[in-house]
Write a protein that holds these residues in place. Structure first.
Motif, PDB file in Angstrom:
ATOM      1  N   GLY A  51      -1.008  16.534   0.384  1.00 28.81           N
ATOM      2  CA  GLY A  51      -1.731  17.178  -0.716  1.00 28.81           C
ATOM      3  C   GLY A  51      -2.845  16.298  -1.258  1.00 28.81           C
ATOM      4  O   GLY A  51      -3.191  16.354  -2.442  1.00 28.81           O
ATOM      5  N   VAL A  52      -3.409  15.475  -0.373  1.00 35.10           N
ATOM      6  CA  VAL A  52      -4.475  14.561  -0.794  1.00 35.10           C
ATOM      7  C   VAL A  52      -5.804  15.017  -0.193  1.00 35.10           C
ATOM      8  O   VAL A  52      -5.911  15.206   1.017  1.00 35.10           O
ATOM      9  N   ASP A  53      -6.795  15.212  -1.047  1.00 35.41           N
ATOM     10  CA  ASP A  53      -8.124  15.576  -0.567  1.00 35.41           C
ATOM     11  C   ASP A  53      -9.007  14.336  -0.707  1.00 35.41           C
ATOM     12  O   ASP A  53      -9.915  14.299  -1.525  1.00 35.41           O
ATOM     13  N   GLY A  54      -8.715  13.306   0.083  1.00 34.25           N
ATOM     14  CA  GLY A  54      -9.426  12.048  -0.146  1.00 34.25           C
ATOM     15  C   GLY A  54      -9.792  11.328   1.136  1.00 34.25           C
ATOM     16  O   GLY A  54      -9.729  10.107   1.213  1.00 34.25           O
ATOM     17  N   HIS A  55     -10.167  12.096   2.159  1.00 32.84           N
ATOM     18  CA  HIS A  55     -10.574  11.469   3.421  1.00 32.84           C
ATOM     19  C   HIS A  55     -12.060  11.168   3.364  1.00 32.84           C
ATOM     20  O   HIS A  55     -12.871  12.047   3.102  1.00 32.84           O
ATOM     21  N   ASN A  70      -2.139  12.776  -6.920  1.00 35.21           N
ATOM     22  CA  ASN A  70      -2.620  12.856  -5.528  1.00 35.21           C
ATOM     23  C   ASN A  70      -4.101  12.521  -5.392  1.00 35.21           C
ATOM     24  O   ASN A  70      -4.522  11.909  -4.423  1.00 35.21           O
ATOM     25  N   ASN A  71      -4.866  12.933  -6.381  1.00 31.36           N
ATOM     26  CA  ASN A  71      -6.307  12.716  -6.257  1.00 31.36           C
ATOM     27  C   ASN A  71      -6.736  11.297  -6.598  1.00 31.36           C
ATOM     28  O   ASN A  71      -7.928  10.992  -6.613  1.00 31.36           O
ATOM     29  N   GLU A  72      -5.767  10.441  -6.861  1.00 27.48           N
ATOM     30  CA  GLU A  72      -6.116   9.029  -7.051  1.00 27.48           C
ATOM     31  C   GLU A  72      -6.018   8.273  -5.728  1.00 27.48           C
ATOM     32  O   GLU A  72      -6.236   7.071  -5.666  1.00 27.48           O
ATOM     33  N   ILE A  73      -5.665   9.004  -4.669  1.00 29.06           N
ATOM     34  CA  ILE A  73      -5.529   8.362  -3.353  1.00 29.06           C
ATOM     35  C   ILE A  73      -6.754   8.701  -2.509  1.00 29.06           C
ATOM     36  O   ILE A  73      -7.141   9.866  -2.403  1.00 29.06           O
ATOM     37  N   ALA A  74      -7.370   7.689  -1.955  1.00 27.50           N
ATOM     38  CA  ALA A  74      -8.504   7.909  -1.052  1.00 27.50           C
ATOM     39  C   ALA A  74      -8.272   7.098   0.218  1.00 27.50           C
ATOM     40  O   ALA A  74      -7.727   5.995   0.174  1.00 27.50           O
ATOM     41  N   TYR A  75      -8.662   7.694   1.319  1.00 25.71           N
ATOM     42  CA  TYR A  75      -8.547   7.004   2.605  1.00 25.71           C
ATOM     43  C   TYR A  75      -9.956   6.864   3.161  1.00 25.71           C
ATOM     44  O   TYR A  75     -10.668   7.858   3.312  1.00 25.71           O
ATOM     45  N   HIS A  76     -10.371   5.648   3.415  1.00 27.70           N
ATOM     46  CA  HIS A  76     -11.714   5.462   3.974  1.00 27.70           C
ATOM     47  C   HIS A  76     -11.605   4.808   5.342  1.00 27.70           C
ATOM     48  O   HIS A  76     -10.928   3.796   5.503  1.00 27.70           O
ATOM     49  N   VAL A  77     -12.280   5.400   6.307  1.00 30.08           N
ATOM     50  CA  VAL A  77     -12.295   4.836   7.657  1.00 30.08           C
ATOM     51  C   VAL A  77     -13.749   4.752   8.098  1.00 30.08           C
ATOM     52  O   VAL A  77     -14.565   5.603   7.741  1.00 30.08           O
ATOM     53  N   GLY A  78     -14.078   3.714   8.842  1.00 29.85           N
ATOM     54  CA  GLY A  78     -15.463   3.555   9.290  1.00 29.85           C
ATOM     55  C   GLY A  78     -15.863   4.659  10.242  1.00 29.85           C
ATOM     56  O   GLY A  78     -16.718   5.491   9.953  1.00 29.85           O
ATOM     57  N   ARG A  79     -15.205   4.702  11.399  1.00 27.38           N
ATOM     58  CA  ARG A  79     -15.501   5.727  12.408  1.00 27.38           C
ATOM     59  C   ARG A  79     -14.300   6.634  12.554  1.00 27.38           C
ATOM     60  O   ARG A  79     -13.264   6.212  13.060  1.00 27.38           O
ATOM     61  N   VAL A 126       0.839  -1.206   0.000  1.00 27.37           N
ATOM     62  CA  VAL A 126       0.000   0.000   0.000  1.00 27.37           C
ATOM     63  C   VAL A 126       0.871   1.253   0.000  1.00 27.37           C
ATOM     64  O   VAL A 126       0.639   2.196  -0.776  1.00 27.37           O
ATOM     65  N   SER A 127       1.914   1.271   0.848  1.00 29.39           N
ATOM     66  CA  SER A 127       2.735   2.490   0.922  1.00 29.39           C
ATOM     67  C   SER A 127       3.482   2.725  -0.389  1.00 29.39           C
ATOM     68  O   SER A 127       3.653   3.869  -0.820  1.00 29.39           O
ATOM     69  N   ALA A 128       3.905   1.650  -1.069  1.00 33.51           N
ATOM     70  CA  ALA A 128       4.618   1.823  -2.346  1.00 33.51           C
ATOM     71  C   ALA A 128       3.692   2.442  -3.388  1.00 33.51           C
ATOM     72  O   ALA A 128       4.091   3.322  -4.159  1.00 33.51           O
ATOM     73  N   ARG A 129       2.432   2.018  -3.384  1.00 30.41           N
ATOM     74  CA  ARG A 129       1.495   2.556  -4.377  1.00 30.41           C
ATOM     75  C   ARG A 129       1.153   4.012  -4.073  1.00 30.41           C
ATOM     76  O   ARG A 129       1.020   4.838  -4.980  1.00 30.41           O
ATOM     77  N   ILE A 130       1.027   4.329  -2.786  1.00 31.35           N
ATOM     78  CA  ILE A 130       0.747   5.727  -2.416  1.00 31.35           C
ATOM     79  C   ILE A 130       1.937   6.603  -2.820  1.00 31.35           C
ATOM     80  O   ILE A 130       1.782   7.670  -3.421  1.00 31.35           O
ATOM     81  N   ARG A 131       3.135   6.123  -2.505  1.00 29.30           N
ATOM     82  CA  ARG A 131       4.344   6.896  -2.813  1.00 29.30           C
ATOM     83  C   ARG A 131       4.465   7.149  -4.319  1.00 29.30           C
ATOM     84  O   ARG A 131       4.738   8.264  -4.760  1.00 29.30           O
ATOM     85  N   LYS A 132       4.211   6.104  -5.109  1.00 28.88           N
ATOM     86  CA  LYS A 132       4.322   6.230  -6.564  1.00 28.88           C
ATOM     87  C   LYS A 132       3.310   7.266  -7.084  1.00 28.88           C
ATOM     88  O   LYS A 132       3.645   8.127  -7.905  1.00 28.88           O
ATOM     89  N   ALA A 133       2.090   7.186  -6.546  1.00 32.66           N
ATOM     90  CA  ALA A 133       1.056   8.131  -6.992  1.00 32.66           C
ATOM     91  C   ALA A 133       1.458   9.562  -6.645  1.00 32.66           C
ATOM     92  O   ALA A 133       1.299  10.485  -7.458  1.00 32.66           O
ATOM     93  N   LEU A 134       2.020   9.762  -5.435  1.00 30.24           N
ATOM     94  CA  LEU A 134       2.431  11.112  -5.029  1.00 30.24           C
ATOM     95  C   LEU A 134       3.575  11.610  -5.912  1.00 30.24           C
ATOM     96  O   LEU A 134       3.590  12.768  -6.344  1.00 30.24           O
ATOM     97  N   GLN A 135       4.531  10.721  -6.186  1.00 33.26           N
ATOM     98  CA  GLN A 135       5.685  11.132  -7.007  1.00 33.26           C
ATOM     99  C   GLN A 135       5.264  11.495  -8.430  1.00 33.26           C
ATOM    100  O   GLN A 135       5.860  12.352  -9.061  1.00 33.26           O
ATOM    101  N   GLU A 136       4.202  10.845  -8.898  1.00 31.30           N
ATOM    102  CA  GLU A 136       3.747  11.109 -10.272  1.00 31.30           C
ATOM    103  C   GLU A 136       2.659  12.175 -10.324  1.00 31.30           C
ATOM    104  O   GLU A 136       2.025  12.378 -11.357  1.00 31.30           O
ATOM    105  N   GLY A 137       2.418  12.817  -9.175  1.00 25.45           N
ATOM    106  CA  GLY A 137       1.432  13.907  -9.147  1.00 25.45           C
ATOM    107  C   GLY A 137      -0.007  13.429  -9.268  1.00 25.45           C
ATOM    108  O   GLY A 137      -0.888  14.189  -9.664  1.00 25.45           O
TER     109      GLY A 137
END
Ligand code: SF4
Length: 291
Positions: A189-193, A165-174, A152-163
């Protein structure tokens, strides 16, 4: 109080027709009573608490427990619970309220004690799983936490390095972390909470956030003279438990309760004023009041 047995019961017990329910009458365990109205084990006995095993009835089997304070997180009220850990097996047998918790004060909604179902749910996920089949095929393999985090961290890092950012989403129940994860995402720089809250109570929370600076305020309900509920149901809204008990305190001290609700809910029926608004018109009523 021990109930004395009748003449018929005595004979039936002697003949073995019914189990002897009275032979242990002198070994009655202390009741879980702190005050007349609150039944909890006294704290000095939490390291060793004995109860009869309900499943053994009518036999009186004593079970020893350690009682450990914990928190319910089936909603963000985060009420106090106590976990009853059976000494013999080391497993949690049940959850009860925690009378010393300042918010819930030993009173929980039904979802609190029902936490035991989550502990024992046969379908709960016990370790990270990775999909190996097609999406929807239901094929998974177990992977280690290291592999899960690295992937997961490698994919997040790659997405951030390639700009991306908006392809990253974080979903939490509570989202009970009070903004920590949000700040991490913002730093990236991620607007994906995302959480259930974005839908469930976002309107109210946004209003609270811009008015109070906090999206989940706890007003001093117990001392309020007048409380207006907008489609909020004390008797059924699990979220409301710590507030509900204080709203009732206010009412018992003479505070007035008004409920705006299209239906005559139990709460509306117990209120001093019921305002049966049309669904979705509450804001208009509030604006009319403000005017
Ligand atoms: S209100 Fe109910 S679900 Fe929410 S934290 Fe309290 S006991 Fe748990």
């Amino acid at each position: 109080m021990t109930k004395s047995h009748t003449f018929i019961e005595k004979i039936a017990e002697k003949l073995g027709l019914i189990p002897d329910l009275h032979k242990e009458r002198d070994a009655v365990l202390p009741r879980m009573t702190q005050t007349d109205l609150n039944k909890f084990p006294p704290m000095e006995k939490w390291d060793h608490w004995e109860e009869y095993e309900a499943k053994s009835w009518p036999k009186k089997d004593k079970k020893a427990y350690t009682i450990v304070p914990t928190t319910c997180f089936n909603c963000e009220s985060a009420c106090g619970l106590t976990a009853y850990i059976e000494k013999e097996s080391g497993s949690i047998r049940k959850f009860e309220g925690n009378p010393f918790h300042p918010g819930s004060r030993g009173r929980n909604c039904a979802k609190g004690p029902a936490t035991i179902n989550q502990i024992t749910d046969p379908d709960r996920i016990l370790y990270p799983l990775k999909r190996v089949g097609e999406r929807g095929e239901g094929k998974w393999e177990r992977i280690s936490w290291e592999e899960a985090l690295d992937t997961v961290s490698a994919r997040i890092r790659k997405a951030l390095q390639e700009g991306r950012n908006n392809e990253i989403a974080y979903h939490v129940g509570r989202p009970g972390h009070e903004g920590y994860a949000n700040r991490v995402l913002q730093a990236w720089g991620v607007d994906g909470h995302n959480s259930h809250t974005n839908i469930c109570s976002s309107g109210a929370r946004f209003g609270y956030a811009i008015t109070y600076g906090h999206d989940r305020p706890s007003p001093d309900h117990a001392n309020a003279k007048f409380i207006l509920l907008i489609s909020a149901h004390l008797e059924s809204g699990h979220y409301f438990n710590p507030h509900a008990q204080r709203i009732i305190e206010s009412k018992m001290k003479g505070g007035k309760l008004a409920t705006m609700d299209p239906r005559l809910s139990n709460t509306a029926s117990m209120s001093d004023y019921w305002m049966p608004t049309y669904p979705g018109t509450e804001a208009a009523v509030l604006l009319a009041m403000a005017k």
